[in-house]
Design a protein around this motif. Structure first.
Motif, PDB file in Angstrom:
ATOM      1  N   LEU A 105      17.606  -3.667  -9.396  1.00 43.23           N
ATOM      2  CA  LEU A 105      17.693  -3.168  -8.028  1.00 43.23           C
ATOM      3  C   LEU A 105      17.111  -4.198  -7.067  1.00 43.23           C
ATOM      4  O   LEU A 105      15.932  -4.512  -7.124  1.00 43.23           O
ATOM      5  N   ASP A 106      17.954  -4.717  -6.207  1.00 47.05           N
ATOM      6  CA  ASP A 106      17.509  -5.733  -5.254  1.00 47.05           C
ATOM      7  C   ASP A 106      17.559  -5.147  -3.846  1.00 47.05           C
ATOM      8  O   ASP A 106      18.632  -4.915  -3.299  1.00 47.05           O
ATOM      9  N   ILE A 107      16.392  -4.913  -3.266  1.00 46.65           N
ATOM     10  CA  ILE A 107      16.331  -4.376  -1.900  1.00 46.65           C
ATOM     11  C   ILE A 107      15.606  -5.342  -0.972  1.00 46.65           C
ATOM     12  O   ILE A 107      15.091  -4.960   0.070  1.00 46.65           O
ATOM     13  N   GLY A 108      15.563  -6.600  -1.393  1.00 43.82           N
ATOM     14  CA  GLY A 108      15.042  -7.655  -0.531  1.00 43.82           C
ATOM     15  C   GLY A 108      13.598  -7.473  -0.110  1.00 43.82           C
ATOM     16  O   GLY A 108      12.722  -7.166  -0.919  1.00 43.82           O
ATOM     17  N   SER A 109      13.367  -7.619   1.183  1.00 43.25           N
ATOM     18  CA  SER A 109      12.004  -7.593   1.720  1.00 43.25           C
ATOM     19  C   SER A 109      11.358  -6.211   1.667  1.00 43.25           C
ATOM     20  O   SER A 109      10.154  -6.079   1.877  1.00 43.25           O
ATOM     21  N   TYR A 110      12.168  -5.176   1.403  1.00 47.93           N
ATOM     22  CA  TYR A 110      11.618  -3.818   1.349  1.00 47.93           C
ATOM     23  C   TYR A 110      11.044  -3.485  -0.032  1.00 47.93           C
ATOM     24  O   TYR A 110      10.507  -2.409  -0.238  1.00 47.93           O
ATOM     25  N   LYS A 111      11.150  -4.410  -0.972  1.00 44.55           N
ATOM     26  CA  LYS A 111      10.716  -4.150  -2.342  1.00 44.55           C
ATOM     27  C   LYS A 111       9.242  -3.755  -2.399  1.00 44.55           C
ATOM     28  O   LYS A 111       8.880  -2.781  -3.058  1.00 44.55           O
ATOM     29  N   THR A 112       8.396  -4.501  -1.717  1.00 40.47           N
ATOM     30  CA  THR A 112       6.961  -4.236  -1.761  1.00 40.47           C
ATOM     31  C   THR A 112       6.625  -2.870  -1.180  1.00 40.47           C
ATOM     32  O   THR A 112       5.849  -2.098  -1.747  1.00 40.47           O
ATOM     33  N   ILE A 113       7.229  -2.555  -0.025  1.00 36.38           N
ATOM     34  CA  ILE A 113       6.955  -1.285   0.635  1.00 36.38           C
ATOM     35  C   ILE A 113       7.383  -0.114  -0.248  1.00 36.38           C
ATOM     36  O   ILE A 113       6.633   0.844  -0.437  1.00 36.38           O
ATOM     37  N   VAL A 114       8.604  -0.204  -0.798  1.00 32.12           N
ATOM     38  CA  VAL A 114       9.102   0.869  -1.654  1.00 32.12           C
ATOM     39  C   VAL A 114       8.228   1.008  -2.898  1.00 32.12           C
ATOM     40  O   VAL A 114       7.965   2.119  -3.372  1.00 32.12           O
ATOM     41  N   ALA A 115       7.738  -0.111  -3.418  1.00 31.15           N
ATOM     42  CA  ALA A 115       6.957  -0.095  -4.644  1.00 31.15           C
ATOM     43  C   ALA A 115       5.585   0.544  -4.456  1.00 31.15           C
ATOM     44  O   ALA A 115       5.070   1.208  -5.364  1.00 31.15           O
ATOM     45  N   ILE A 116       4.970   0.362  -3.291  1.00 26.15           N
ATOM     46  CA  ILE A 116       3.588   0.832  -3.120  1.00 26.15           C
ATOM     47  C   ILE A 116       3.492   2.262  -2.585  1.00 26.15           C
ATOM     48  O   ILE A 116       2.438   2.888  -2.715  1.00 26.15           O
ATOM     49  N   ILE A 117       4.571   2.778  -2.019  1.00 30.75           N
ATOM     50  CA  ILE A 117       4.533   4.151  -1.486  1.00 30.75           C
ATOM     51  C   ILE A 117       4.130   5.175  -2.547  1.00 30.75           C
ATOM     52  O   ILE A 117       3.277   6.038  -2.296  1.00 30.75           O
ATOM     53  N   PRO A 118       4.703   5.117  -3.773  1.00 35.02           N
ATOM     54  CA  PRO A 118       4.280   6.092  -4.796  1.00 35.02           C
ATOM     55  C   PRO A 118       2.789   5.995  -5.129  1.00 35.02           C
ATOM     56  O   PRO A 118       2.152   7.012  -5.413  1.00 35.02           O
ATOM     57  N   PHE A 119       2.207   4.784  -5.075  1.00 30.27           N
ATOM     58  CA  PHE A 119       0.781   4.621  -5.340  1.00 30.27           C
ATOM     59  C   PHE A 119      -0.043   5.408  -4.320  1.00 30.27           C
ATOM     60  O   PHE A 119      -1.013   6.087  -4.668  1.00 30.27           O
ATOM     61  N   ILE A 120       0.353   5.279  -3.072  1.00 31.05           N
ATOM     62  CA  ILE A 120      -0.377   5.956  -2.001  1.00 31.05           C
ATOM     63  C   ILE A 120      -0.260   7.469  -2.144  1.00 31.05           C
ATOM     64  O   ILE A 120      -1.247   8.205  -1.972  1.00 31.05           O
ATOM     65  N   ILE A 121       0.935   7.942  -2.468  1.00 26.28           N
ATOM     66  CA  ILE A 121       1.151   9.385  -2.632  1.00 26.28           C
ATOM     67  C   ILE A 121       0.289   9.931  -3.767  1.00 26.28           C
ATOM     68  O   ILE A 121      -0.352  10.981  -3.637  1.00 26.28           O
ATOM     69  N   ILE A 122       0.265   9.216  -4.896  1.00 29.93           N
ATOM     70  CA  ILE A 122      -0.559   9.636  -6.038  1.00 29.93           C
ATOM     71  C   ILE A 122      -2.023   9.702  -5.644  1.00 29.93           C
ATOM     72  O   ILE A 122      -2.730  10.666  -5.965  1.00 29.93           O
ATOM     73  N   LYS A 123      -2.493   8.680  -4.940  1.00 28.30           N
ATOM     74  CA  LYS A 123      -3.896   8.628  -4.523  1.00 28.30           C
ATOM     75  C   LYS A 123      -4.235   9.824  -3.636  1.00 28.30           C
ATOM     76  O   LYS A 123      -5.254  10.501  -3.844  1.00 28.30           O
ATOM     77  N   LEU A 124      -3.401  10.099  -2.659  1.00 34.97           N
ATOM     78  CA  LEU A 124      -3.667  11.196  -1.730  1.00 34.97           C
ATOM     79  C   LEU A 124      -3.667  12.543  -2.447  1.00 34.97           C
ATOM     80  O   LEU A 124      -4.538  13.387  -2.214  1.00 34.97           O
ATOM     81  N   ILE A 125      -2.696  12.758  -3.325  1.00 37.62           N
ATOM     82  CA  ILE A 125      -2.592  14.032  -4.041  1.00 37.62           C
ATOM     83  C   ILE A 125      -3.835  14.290  -4.881  1.00 37.62           C
ATOM     84  O   ILE A 125      -4.446  15.362  -4.815  1.00 37.62           O
ATOM     85  N   PHE A 126      -4.237  13.298  -5.675  1.00 37.65           N
ATOM     86  CA  PHE A 126      -5.359  13.512  -6.585  1.00 37.65           C
ATOM     87  C   PHE A 126      -6.698  13.528  -5.859  1.00 37.65           C
ATOM     88  O   PHE A 126      -7.636  14.199  -6.306  1.00 37.65           O
ATOM     89  N   GLU A 127      -6.805  12.816  -4.749  1.00 32.72           N
ATOM     90  CA  GLU A 127      -8.040  12.887  -3.969  1.00 32.72           C
ATOM     91  C   GLU A 127      -8.212  14.285  -3.376  1.00 32.72           C
ATOM     92  O   GLU A 127      -9.310  14.843  -3.376  1.00 32.72           O
ATOM     93  N   ILE A 128      -7.123  14.839  -2.853  1.00 34.93           N
ATOM     94  CA  ILE A 128      -7.178  16.191  -2.298  1.00 34.93           C
ATOM     95  C   ILE A 128      -7.500  17.209  -3.388  1.00 34.93           C
ATOM     96  O   ILE A 128      -8.299  18.136  -3.195  1.00 34.93           O
ATOM     97  N   MET A 129      -6.913  17.032  -4.568  1.00 36.04           N
ATOM     98  CA  MET A 129      -7.197  17.927  -5.692  1.00 36.04           C
ATOM     99  C   MET A 129      -8.669  17.843  -6.091  1.00 36.04           C
ATOM    100  O   MET A 129      -9.293  18.863  -6.402  1.00 36.04           O
ATOM    101  N   GLU A 130      -9.218  16.625  -6.083  1.00 40.31           N
ATOM    102  CA  GLU A 130     -10.628  16.460  -6.469  1.00 40.31           C
ATOM    103  C   GLU A 130     -11.564  17.095  -5.446  1.00 40.31           C
ATOM    104  O   GLU A 130     -12.574  17.700  -5.792  1.00 40.31           O
ATOM    105  N   ILE A 131     -11.227  16.958  -4.167  1.00 44.47           N
ATOM    106  CA  ILE A 131     -12.038  17.584  -3.118  1.00 44.47           C
ATOM    107  C   ILE A 131     -12.058  19.093  -3.314  1.00 44.47           C
ATOM    108  O   ILE A 131     -13.116  19.738  -3.247  1.00 44.47           O
ATOM    109  N   LYS A 132     -10.892  19.682  -3.588  1.00 43.26           N
ATOM    110  CA  LYS A 132     -10.813  21.126  -3.803  1.00 43.26           C
ATOM    111  C   LYS A 132     -11.577  21.541  -5.055  1.00 43.26           C
ATOM    112  O   LYS A 132     -12.218  22.589  -5.084  1.00 43.26           O
TER     113      LYS A 132
END
Length: 213
Positions: free
Chosen positions: A175-202
């Motif tokens: 899959l070649d998406i050019g300059s958007y590769k980095t952005i697309v790749a890191i979005i799931p990392f951020i989502i995982i971090k936010l989800i589990f941080e919120i779960m830990e706070i609760k």
């Protein structure tokens, strides 16, 4: 009131992380190594303060020996991850891009302002919670099964999968998406971090309530 202070510290830390990460993305100063190493740094700071709690707040720990053993286990695991993160995420996955590798070096040697700000926020959060921990507000030890370490586990696996996915390691699929590769790749990392941080706070909030009463 004390519970509110605990939640404020956690929430402000999470918001600051989100803001600095978004700005880093906008300024193209982020990579998978940046995020995974930041997650590792977050867990490392938590572990350091686990030891500080053991040495300075031991009277408030229900089972100090178990607490210390868990902290040692976390530190050992983080030590192994440290080597893997530096070698694989710092060099191997970006070896074709000298600019990215140099950027990873900058992150590792604390030359990236957004990374430094995020680490500073995590450190301030731990200092804040350690201070109030001495007043019996929060005394729940982070374990090897904490949400933070689960986030790190998933991030390592996701990073390997993402690298393989975008570099044609699944047969002929590439899959070649050019300059958007980095952005697309890191979005799931951020989502995982936010989800589990919120779960830990609760998860940790009811324990804070128990300490208040």
């Amino acid at each position: 009131m004390k519970l509110n202070k605990y939640l404020i510290g956690e929430i402000l830390s999470l918001l600051a992380f989100s803001v600095f990460t978004i700005i880093a993305i906008k300024n193209e100063q982020i990579s998978m190594f940046y995020l995974v190493y930041l997650f590792w740094m977050d867990e490392f700071l938590k572990t350091i303060f686990n030891f500080l709690n053991y040495f300075f707040n031991r009277s408030n720990i229900p089972n100090p020996l178990v607490y210390k053993k868990m902290a040692k286990s976390r530190l050992f695991m983080l030590s192994i991850y440290f080597v893997f993160i530096i070698v694989f995420f710092g060099f191997i996955i970006d070896w074709k891009s000298s600019d990215t590798v140099l950027g990873n070096f900058g992150v590792f040697f604390f030359k990236n302002a957004f990374f430094n700000l995020s680490v500073t926020v995590f450190l301030l959060r731990e200092i804040y919670e350690f201070y109030y921990g001495l007043k019996n507000i929060q005394n729940s030890p982070y374990t090897i099964f904490s949400k933070g370490l689960i986030t790190l586990h998933l991030s390592l696996l996701l990073g390997i999968f993402t690298w393989a996915f975008f570099n044609g390691k699944f047969g002929d699929f590439n899959l070649d998406i050019g300059s958007y590769k980095t952005i697309v790749a890191i979005i799931p990392f951020i989502i995982i971090k936010l989800i589990f941080e919120i779960m830990e706070i609760k998860q940790r909030t009811p324990k804070s309530l128990d300490n208040i009463h």
